[in-house]
Design an enzyme around this catalytic site. Structure first.
Site, PDB file in Angstrom:
ATOM      1  N   CYS A  72       0.838  -1.195   0.000  1.00 40.84           N
ATOM      2  CA  CYS A  72       0.000   0.000   0.000  1.00 40.84           C
ATOM      3  C   CYS A  72       0.878   1.252   0.000  1.00 40.84           C
ATOM      4  CB  CYS A  72      -0.894  -0.026   1.237  1.00 40.84           C
ATOM      5  SG  CYS A  72      -1.700   1.528   1.613  1.00 40.84           S
ATOM      6  N   GLU A  73       0.609   2.147  -0.920  1.00 44.84           N
ATOM      7  CA  GLU A  73       1.416   3.366  -1.002  1.00 44.84           C
ATOM      8  C   GLU A  73       1.106   4.346   0.121  1.00 44.84           C
ATOM      9  OE1 GLU A  73      -0.999   6.189  -4.139  1.00 44.84           O
ATOM     10  OE2 GLU A  73       0.413   4.738  -4.953  1.00 44.84           O
ATOM     11  N   HIS A  75       0.472   3.372   3.518  1.00 45.66           N
ATOM     12  CA  HIS A  75       1.009   2.937   4.808  1.00 45.66           C
ATOM     13  C   HIS A  75       2.208   2.004   4.675  1.00 45.66           C
ATOM     14  CE1 HIS A  75      -3.328   3.799   5.453  1.00 45.66           C
ATOM     15  NE2 HIS A  75      -2.811   4.524   6.426  1.00 45.66           N
ATOM     16  N   GLN A 113      -4.892  -0.870  -5.060  1.00 44.14           N
ATOM     17  CA  GLN A 113      -5.525  -1.936  -5.830  1.00 44.14           C
ATOM     18  C   GLN A 113      -6.213  -1.409  -7.074  1.00 44.14           C
ATOM     19  OE1 GLN A 113      -7.813  -4.807  -3.570  1.00 44.14           O
ATOM     20  NE2 GLN A 113      -9.268  -5.026  -5.253  1.00 44.14           N
TER      21      GLN A 113
END
Length: 179
Positions: A72-73, A75, A113
């Site tokens: 995930c960009e 976190h 996603q």
């Protein structure tokens, strides 16, 4: 990626969170993370090789349950799941490994996603197929282990070409649901 710099930064992070980087269990952690990040983020240097195709035609090709793993960009925590790809060839088909490589190319980056789904569809559609549909289902550790702490799954989709037609979408959904 500069592995030596990553190792130094990880060592600093270990110190910053209150740990001792010389402790037995942490001695090799900076190297391990640098090695892992080289693999996890290899999508930036990846070539999907979709130009390799075979002369053949089919009404619809469906590749189901292609696994993906990403970070995930927001976190920098993992998310993972499966992707279904359907396309209608225009005289040439792709080897299934090429479809898997396209998924890896875009998932092995800092990512979300929805963007993976869109990027995979765009890359395949750019090869001249009549249409492509990509559907992804993912589980996000950034949501499971922090924040709302919920096990919800997310589904995203992208339709290009003939798959933008409702009848074709319905045919695709029937094909994918027949596991």
């Amino acid at each position: 990626m500069d592995k030596e710099r990553v190792k130094k930064l990880v060592r600093e992070l270990i110190i910053e969170i209150g740990e001792d980087p010389t402790r037995e269990g942490l001695k090799d952690t900076p190297r391990r993370i640098a090695d892992a990040y080289t693999e996890i983020f290899s999508g930036y240097d990846s070539d999907s090789e979709l130009s390799v195709q075979f002369s053949e035609d089919s009404e619809m090709v469906v590749a189901k349950n292609i696994q993906f793993y990403s970070m995930c960009e927001h976190h920098m925590l993992p998310f993972y799941g499966t992707i279904q790809i359907a396309y209608i060839p225009n005289g040439r088909v792709f080897g299934i490994s090429k479809l898997v490589r396209v998924v890896e190319k875009f998932s092995k980056r800092l990512q979300i996603q929805e963007r993976i789904t869109k990027n995979v569809a765009d890359e395949i559609y750019a090869q001249g197929v009549k249409g492509v549909a990509v559907m992804a289902e993912g589980e996000h550790l950034c949501m499971k282990m922090r924040g709302v702490r919920n096990d919800a799954q997310m589904t995203s989709s992208a339709f290009r070409g003939v798959f933008e037609d409702q009848k074709t979408k319905e045919e695709l959904l029937k094909a994918i649901q027949n596991k």
